[in-house]
Enzyme design. Structure first.
Site, mmCIF file in Angstrom:
data_model
loop_
_atom_site.group_PDB
_atom_site.id
_atom_site.type_symbol
_atom_site.label_atom_id
_atom_site.label_comp_id
_atom_site.label_asym_id
_atom_site.label_seq_id
_atom_site.Cartn_x
_atom_site.Cartn_y
_atom_site.Cartn_z
ATOM 1 C CE LYS A 53 -27.109 31.745 58.959
ATOM 2 N NZ LYS A 53 -28.461 31.644 59.477
ATOM 3 C CD GLN A 97 -31.397 29.769 58.489
ATOM 4 O OE1 GLN A 97 -30.304 29.777 59.038
ATOM 5 N NE2 GLN A 97 -31.917 30.865 57.951
ATOM 6 C CG ASP A 120 -29.106 32.529 65.302
ATOM 7 O OD1 ASP A 120 -28.477 33.309 64.572
ATOM 8 O OD2 ASP A 120 -29.866 31.638 64.866
HETATM 9 N N1 GUN Z 1 -33.559 33.082 59.333
HETATM 10 C C1 GUN Z 1 -33.320 34.292 58.776
HETATM 11 N N2 GUN Z 1 -32.298 34.897 59.410
HETATM 12 C C2 GUN Z 1 -31.893 34.067 60.380
HETATM 13 C C3 GUN Z 1 -30.868 34.128 61.363
HETATM 14 O O1 GUN Z 1 -30.124 35.101 61.500
HETATM 15 N N3 GUN Z 1 -30.769 33.074 62.184
HETATM 16 C C4 GUN Z 1 -31.581 32.000 62.079
HETATM 17 N N4 GUN Z 1 -31.414 31.010 62.937
HETATM 18 N N5 GUN Z 1 -32.538 31.893 61.180
HETATM 19 C C5 GUN Z 1 -32.681 32.922 60.339
#
Ligand code: GUN
Length: 286
Positions: A53, A97, A120
């Protein structure tokens, strides 16, 4: 018939190039989009995700901050950090996350993120906005799936769409997005008897269960569009989706591969959401 591939790598590259272009335009107006990615603990998969990311953001010209904390971080300290980022004008998007360590309540943490920075799309305000068709942030994975359908010029009006899986992150928001485009939507889940009776009537199937081979060729109507959100490992340890790809591709009209399908689209849509969070901070033209 062999299905046409919807190439998530190629489409996401186009989207990232567009994000880079719009980011340059914003920077010329004195605004650099900023993303804060918060990681608590040492989960190996999460470490890989957050690194991607941050790297994606930087490659598109966004400013990004990786905010790493030990697994022992208290819930109160995490909430305080989010409050700080909510107030930081250089940060337009905040992503925590998941999963979080067990002593931290993820719902409480997501609720603490300012909805204007919820890139998100997990905040209840974002989920509510999607449900009633108001502007807000859409969760990146189903948003990416919608972009894939758009890329093949697929008109969802009046089509039967079946979503396999009812998670808050994929299944439920996916169903809302398909509904917004006037599809007739069915959500199937672990308590649905006879999945096949539903999928066989579907013009579009989105598989988001997290179980290998949940969708096989005998369950698919010829010519259907099949979108595979799954991320599993096969017996050889190779990445695979929820769909029996070799079988289903002989029946479907369109299909997304794994890897190289929905995964890169999810990453690209996070950049789009962050860029748009920054764009919404610009003064409105008079
Ligand atoms: N953990 C697995 N996929 C995601 C996601 O798309 N966003 C976040 N914040 N955590 C995750």
């Amino acid at each position: 018939m062999t299905a046409q591939l919807i190439d998530g790598n190629a489409l996401s590259a186009q989207i990232r190039a567009d994000v880079a272009r719009r980011t340059r335009a914003l920077k010329e107006r004195g605004l650099t989009p900023g993303l804060a990615v918060i990681l608590v603990g040492e989960d190996p998969a999460s470490q890989v995700y957050v690194r991607h990311k941050v790297k994606d953001s930087e490659e598109s010209g966004l400013h990004s901050v990786l905010d790493r904390h030990p697994a022992s971080l208290s819930e109160a300290a995490l909430l305080a950090r989010i409050a700080q980022l909510n107030a930081d004008p250089a940060i337009h998007g905040i992503l925590v996350q998941l999963p979080l360590p067990r002593h931290i309540d993820a719902n409480k943490v997501i609720a603490a993120i300012a909805p204007t920075k919820d890139v998100d799309g997990f905040h209840v305000a974002s989920a509510g906005a999607l449900m009633v068709g108001q502007p807000g942030f859409w969760p990146c994975t189903p948003y990416g799936c919608m972009k894939m359908l758009e890329s093949i010029g697929y008109d969802l009006r009046g089509k039967n769409a079946v979503v396999l899986g009812r998670s808050n992150i994929v299944g439920k928001p996916m169903a809302m997005m398909l509904l917004q485009k006037n599809a007739t939507v069915t959500i199937c889940h672990s308590a649905t008897p006879d999945l096949r009776s539903h999928t066989l009537r579907a013009d579009v199937i989105v598989a988001a269960v997290g179980k290998r081979n949940i969708l096989t060729a005998d369950m698919v109507k010829p010519g259907a569009v099949v979108i595979d959100v799954g991320m599993n490992r096969n017996d050889e340890g190779k990445l695979c989706g929820d769909v029996d790809f070799p079988g289903v591709r002989e029946v479907a009209g369109w299909i997304t591969p794994v890897p190289g399908g929905v995964g890169p689209m999810t990453r690209a849509m996070l950049l789009v959401n962050t860029l748009e969070a920054a764009e919404r901070c610009l003064p409105k033209p008079q």
